[in-house]
Design an enzyme around this catalytic site. Structure first.
Site, PDB file in Angstrom:
ATOM      1  N   CYS A 138     -19.204  -0.235  30.418  1.00 21.03           N
ATOM      2  CA  CYS A 138     -18.897  -1.636  30.088  1.00 21.03           C
ATOM      3  C   CYS A 138     -18.592  -1.699  28.584  1.00 21.03           C
ATOM      4  CB  CYS A 138     -20.076  -2.531  30.461  1.00 21.03           C
ATOM      5  SG  CYS A 138     -21.482  -2.378  29.342  1.00 21.03           S
ATOM      6  N   CYS A 176     -21.357  -1.775  35.408  1.00 24.88           N
ATOM      7  CA  CYS A 176     -21.335  -0.694  34.401  1.00 24.88           C
ATOM      8  C   CYS A 176     -21.846   0.607  35.015  1.00 24.88           C
ATOM      9  CB  CYS A 176     -22.198  -1.073  33.204  1.00 24.88           C
ATOM     10  SG  CYS A 176     -22.279   0.233  31.957  1.00 24.88           S
ATOM     11  N   GLU A 208     -24.748  10.411  34.123  1.00 20.00           N
ATOM     12  CA  GLU A 208     -25.644  11.403  33.511  1.00 20.00           C
ATOM     13  C   GLU A 208     -25.075  11.894  32.178  1.00 20.00           C
ATOM     14  OE1 GLU A 208     -28.531  11.536  34.541  1.00 20.00           O
ATOM     15  OE2 GLU A 208     -28.343  10.815  36.590  1.00 20.00           O
ATOM     16  N   HIS A 267     -30.038   2.998  30.283  1.00 21.04           N
ATOM     17  CA  HIS A 267     -29.592   2.179  31.413  1.00 21.04           C
ATOM     18  C   HIS A 267     -29.134   0.795  30.954  1.00 21.04           C
ATOM     19  CE1 HIS A 267     -31.886   4.941  34.313  1.00 21.04           C
ATOM     20  NE2 HIS A 267     -30.603   5.247  34.265  1.00 21.04           N
ATOM     21  N   CYS A 281     -21.561  -0.737  26.329  1.00 22.16           N
ATOM     22  CA  CYS A 281     -21.896   0.691  26.340  1.00 22.16           C
ATOM     23  C   CYS A 281     -20.822   1.496  25.615  1.00 22.16           C
ATOM     24  CB  CYS A 281     -22.077   1.195  27.775  1.00 22.16           C
ATOM     25  SG  CYS A 281     -23.637   0.657  28.512  1.00 22.16           S
TER      26      CYS A 281
HETATM   27 ZN   LIG Z   1     -29.793   7.033  34.587  1.00 19.79          ZN
HETATM   28 ZN   LIG Z   2     -23.082  -0.919  30.159  1.00 15.37          ZN
END
Ligand SMILES: [Zn+2]
Ligand SMILES: [Zn+2]
Length: 184
Positions: A165, A146, A131, A140, A168
């Site tokens: 990951c 991840c 979050e 997402h 991200c």
């Molecule tokens: Zn979410």
């Molecule tokens: Zn990711």
């Protein structure tokens, strides 16, 4: 300055062991200082009598209004069962690119975990990091493991890591840099 605070807003007493694990994991995941906030206020208008659950969206608004000064993000952690209108329940919800996130322990026990348990603490940490990732602007992710992967069951929560990951992480750093530039 602490950019991120965790705030226990549950009805029961806080489990400091669990909250400390969440704090340490969140610090590691985002490489940022994360602190505890100890406000005594609780969101009192979030309960929906028809659903017998608490509106996570209302709690988010409440949290964003009460965010302690000098902080970018506030994560409310509660034992109340949370919902958004289109879903039976949610583990948590966040303002995308915003200030507030909320995560509930209510559905994270089960499948072998009790409250105060390391399994529950680990699940809670993952959901808080997920979050928080949304509040930093992350969406997402489909990379296996991840923490930004969508999870709607405990099996899916357990299958995730507690970290971003590489893709991200790169995106997170870009979003952070962009924010620093805008702040100047
Ligand atoms: Zn979410
Ligand atoms: Zn990711």
């Amino acid at each position: 300055m602490t950019p991120v605070y965790l705030w226990w807003i549950g009805a029961a007493g806080a489990d400091h062991g669990v909250l400390d694990l969440v704090r340490a994991d969140a610090e590691a995941a985002f490489s940022l200082p994360v602190g505890h906030w100890y406000g005594r206020e609780r969101p009192d208008d979030a309960f929906d009598p028809k659903r017998q659950q608490h509106s996570s969206t209302r709690i988010l608004r409440w949290l964003a209004d009460r965010r302690p000064g000098h902080t970018d993000k506030i994560v409310g952690i509660t034992d109340a069962d949370l919902f958004i209108p289109i879903l039976t329940f949610v583990y948590g919800e966040a303002q995308l690119g915003g200030a507030a996130a909320v995560v509930s322990t209510a559905r994270l026990a089960g499948n072998g975990a009790r409250s105060g348990d390391i399994v529950l603490a680990t699940r809670l940490a993952k959901e808080c990091i997920h979050e928080l990732g949304h509040t930093f602007g992350l969406i997402h992710c489909h990379q296996r493991g991840c923490v930004m992967g969508r999870s709607v069951s405990l099996a899916q929560v357990d299958a995730k890591d507690n970290t971003l990951c590489p893709d991200c992480w790169t995106k997170y750093r870009e979003l952070q840099q962009r924010q620093e530039v805008t702040h100047e």
